[in-house]
Write a protein that holds these residues in place. Structure first.
Motif, short mmCIF file in Angstrom:
data_model
loop_
_atom_site.label_atom_id
_atom_site.label_comp_id
_atom_site.label_asym_id
_atom_site.label_seq_id
_atom_site.Cartn_x
_atom_site.Cartn_y
_atom_site.Cartn_z
N ASN A 17 0.85 -1.18 0.00
CA ASN A 17 0.00 0.00 0.00
C ASN A 17 0.89 1.23 0.00
O ASN A 17 1.68 1.43 0.90
N THR A 20 -2.86 5.84 -1.45
CA THR A 20 -4.18 5.24 -1.63
C THR A 20 -4.15 4.12 -2.67
O THR A 20 -5.19 3.58 -3.02
N TRP A 46 -4.74 1.55 3.71
CA TRP A 46 -5.05 0.39 4.53
C TRP A 46 -5.18 0.79 5.99
O TRP A 46 -4.41 1.61 6.49
N THR A 65 -9.87 -0.70 4.38
CA THR A 65 -9.57 0.72 4.26
C THR A 65 -10.55 1.52 5.12
O THR A 65 -11.50 0.97 5.68
#
Length: 175
Positions: A17, A20, A46, A65
């Motif tokens: 990650n 975004t 995340w 998320t």
């Protein structure tokens, strides 16, 4: 932080990650070859590590998320994302390990130029590919530079002189 899981048969999946974006990298290796492909997907940041399950049709990844869960499905080298759960066939959980980052393949060495080929001889035949010459018995063929005062008829291949207007063997017009 990045995570990796072993899918078996020399295949691995890496999840990372960045901001975004969720990056899914599929890597496979076997003796003498390596390959990998990466896909970036807009999922959001995340909030906890992803969960990975393996099904008969591929791999499902659940990413948690701030806006809820996102589901990434991997089938072969195809990667797709959904906001809906893949259904009741969730599969077997695969253990994820933290890793520093997704793998990178070593750079490929550039091809080296070919070395000039040495003349080949087979019985009374001789070939030289550097100057494109071939001799077999009393017949010669050359490309590029012509043989001084001597050539061959384009129709039948008989030897002709530069001053000839017709081939003495087949009568072909040389002008």
């Amino acid at each position: 932080m990045a995570y990796q899981a072993d899918l078996g048969n020399g295949q691995k999946i890496y999840l990372e990650n960045r901001g975004t974006q969720t990056y899914v990298t599929l890597a496979s290796s076997s003796s003498g070859q390596q390959q990998q492909s990466s896909t970036g997907i807009e999922t959001g940041t995340w909030t906890q590590p992803p969960q990975l399950t393996q099904t008969p049709s591929g791999v499902n990844v659940e990413v948690f998320t701030q806006d809820g869960s996102r589901f990434i499905q991997v089938q072969g080298s195809s990667v797709s994302v959904s906001v809906q759960s893949p259904g009741s066939d969730r599969g077997d959980a695969l253990p994820l390990r933290q890793t520093s980052n997704a793998p990178t393949l070593p750079p490929i060495e550039p091809m080296q130029p070919m070395q000039p080929m040495q003349p080949m001889k087979m019985g009374d035949m001789e070939m030289n590919l550097n100057s494109m010459e071939m001799r077999m018995g009393d017949m010669e063929m050359r490309m590029g530079k012509s043989t001084p005062n001597r050539s061959f008829c384009p129709q039948c291949g008989a030897k002709i002189e530069k001053s000839d207007r017709f081939c003495s063997a087949c009568g072909y017009s040389l002008s």
